[in-house]
Design an enzyme around this catalytic site. Structure first.
Site, PDB file in Angstrom:
ATOM      1  CD  GLU A  35       7.721  -3.949  10.336  1.00 41.68           C
ATOM      2  OE1 GLU A  35       7.078  -2.998   9.854  1.00 41.68           O
ATOM      3  OE2 GLU A  35       7.384  -5.139  10.190  1.00 41.68           O
ATOM      4  CE  LYS A 205       3.740  -9.446   5.121  1.00 47.85           C
ATOM      5  NZ  LYS A 205       3.727  -8.028   5.039  1.00 47.85           N
TER       6      LYS A 205
HETATM    7  N1  PSU Z   1       4.629  -8.181   9.175  1.00 44.86           N
HETATM    8  C1  PSU Z   1       3.601  -8.031  10.033  1.00 44.86           C
HETATM    9  N2  PSU Z   1       2.714  -7.056   9.785  1.00 44.86           N
HETATM   10  C2  PSU Z   1       2.929  -6.119   8.826  1.00 44.86           C
HETATM   11  C3  PSU Z   1       4.050  -6.241   7.964  1.00 44.86           C
HETATM   12  C4  PSU Z   1       4.862  -7.300   8.183  1.00 44.86           C
HETATM   13  O1  PSU Z   1       3.488  -8.767  11.002  1.00 44.86           O
HETATM   14  O2  PSU Z   1       2.163  -5.183   8.735  1.00 44.86           O
HETATM   15  C5  PSU Z   1       4.405  -5.135   6.989  1.00 44.86           C
HETATM   16  C6  PSU Z   1       5.918  -5.009   7.018  1.00 44.86           C
HETATM   17  O3  PSU Z   1       6.228  -3.700   7.395  1.00 44.86           O
HETATM   18  C7  PSU Z   1       6.356  -5.301   5.609  1.00 44.86           C
HETATM   19  C8  PSU Z   1       5.165  -4.805   4.839  1.00 44.86           C
HETATM   20  O4  PSU Z   1       7.538  -4.660   5.275  1.00 44.86           O
HETATM   21  O5  PSU Z   1       4.068  -5.284   5.632  1.00 44.86           O
HETATM   22  C9  PSU Z   1       5.164  -5.300   3.416  1.00 44.86           C
HETATM   23  O6  PSU Z   1       4.219  -4.604   2.671  1.00 44.86           O
HETATM   24  P1  PSU Z   1       4.148  -4.789   1.084  1.00 44.86           P
HETATM   25  O7  PSU Z   1       3.677  -6.198   0.899  1.00 44.86           O
HETATM   26  O8  PSU Z   1       3.133  -3.781   0.604  1.00 44.86           O
HETATM   27  O9  PSU Z   1       5.520  -4.563   0.557  1.00 44.86           O
END
Ligand code: PSU
Ligand code: MN
Length: 366
Positions: A35, A205
């Site tokens: 990604e 996360k």
């Molecule tokens: N993992 C990381 N850093 C990031 C993300 C994930 O190490 O920046 C990103 C991923 O792209 C994930 C997104 O899909 O954060 C999720 O964002 P949200 O919580 O707004 O859905």
């Protein structure tokens, strides 16, 4: 009545598949998707480019094709070239400057209008409108007023996996259920539930509501497999102990080799299930943080996010950025290490999956 999606996409030229990826797809060679929201919005400029390149190099090192996904000049590209990836990484720098200028302008009471953001974070639901708008404005004055570049989240990258039949995907940590407000649930989860892809991540996360996310994965029918671990990692930390519990959160299943993961995923899909399989890999022990040290930084970062009224897609990038500052860079160190580690595990799983079971794979894709 409607064109089938792939023909429609080609005729509108909304999507472009990189030549290296097309070749691998045509020959049934293993591919790992990567990604780019982590490149444009997750890591600090400089580090982001290094980490993204490292992941590609690691995947390639054993003959697997990396398919890094992102939006470049208004098109969804599945398999960015080195040049395109570099462009997205550089735009992260411009984005940081853009946001600073925006904040300053707002603080001075101005409108803060500075043209379009250099690069945006795109979730699954953003892709359609974003690509269509970019297409409608490929020429003319509109072109200058609209954003044309985007980093794709896990959810949006899974859309690309479905379009191409890519079965393995490496990322850092998936999105999930936020702590506050708890109705902020990442679009990553529903996409995972409809994408037959093995997603390799260091768990969810740490900034999320870990137990809620863990339960949600069960609700959506997504198997969670610990890779050489019995405990559920939470991105920066190797394990997580729920409040008041004497034991860390455990994974329901464990696999010790890439082959075992491949067997489990194939069994899941052979049963007719269309969902993804989440493979969780703890961050490398030499850099991982403990939950206890993380917790103080996280409560501080979250309080700031609340005070500043951060909402929606801004929340995750904001928290990651604040954690970097509060931890004096240690969270970034873990982030980069686990991305590399996950790329390696995904690469080996892709090899096991494609080399051992090419026929099963072909017949289980629709
Ligand atoms: N993992 C990381 N850093 C990031 C993300 C994930 O190490 O920046 C990103 C991923 O792209 C994930 C997104 O899909 O954060 C999720 O964002 P949200 O919580 O707004 O859905
Ligand atoms: Mn959200």
């Amino acid at each position: 009545m409607f064109l089938e999606p792939s023909r429609l996409l080609t005729s509108l030229s909304l999507v472009r598949i990189g030549a290296h990826v097309q070749k691998a797809l045509d020959t049934g060679a293993p591919v790992v998707a990567l990604e780019t929201a982590v490149v444009t919005h997750g890591l600090p400029p400089g580090t982001n480019w290094m980490a993204a390149q490292d992941m590609e190099v690691i995947v390639r090192s054993r003959g697997v094709t990396p398919a890094t996904v992102g939006v470049v000049d208004g098109r969804l590209v599945i398999g960015l070239s080195e040049r395109e990836l570099e462009t997205l990484a550089q735009l992260a720098q411009d984005r940081v400057r853009y946001e600073q200028a925006m904040e300053q302008a707002l603080a001075m009471g101005g409108e803060g209008s500075q043209g379009p953001p250099p690069v945006v974070k795109l979730g699954a639901r953003d892709l359609g409108p974003f690509l269509a708008r970019a297409r409608m404005s490929r020429s003319g004055a509109e072109r200058l007023r609209l954003p044309r570049y985007g980093g794709t989240t896990v959810g949006a990258t899974l859309v690309a996996c479905r379009l191409t039949g890519i079965r393995v995907f490496a990322t850092g940590g998936i999105g999930g259920v936020h702590r506050d407000p708890a109705y902020d649930v990442s679009g990553d989860l529903p996409q995972l539930s409809i994408s037959p892809v093995i997603v390799v991540a260091a768990g969810v996360k740490s900034i999320l509501h870990v137990e809620a996310t863990f339960e949600y994965l069960e609700t959506l029918g997504i198997p969670v497999i610990g890779y050489q671990t019995d405990t559920f990692p939470v991105f920066y930390a190797r394990e997580y102990r729920p409040k008041g519990s004497p034991r860390p959160l455990k994974v329901p299943y464990r696999a010790d080799s890439p082959g075992e993961v491949a067997e489990m995923a194939l069994a899941h899909w052979a049963l007719g299930m269309q969902s993804g399989v989440l493979v969780v890999v703890p961050p490398p022990a030499d850099v991982a943080l403990s939950w206890e040290e993380l917790e103080t930084w996280m409560s501080q970062a979250m309080a700031e996010a609340r005070r500043l009224g951060k909402r929606g897609p801004e929340v995750t990038p904001f928290l990651l950025d604040r954690l970097q500052t509060l931890s004096e860079g240690r969270t970034v160190e873990v982030n980069v290490a686990l991305l590399r580690n996950n790329a390696q595990v995904a690469r080996d799983i892709a090899r096991a999956l494609y080399h051992t079971y090419p026929k099963h794979l072909a017949s289980s894709s629709s």
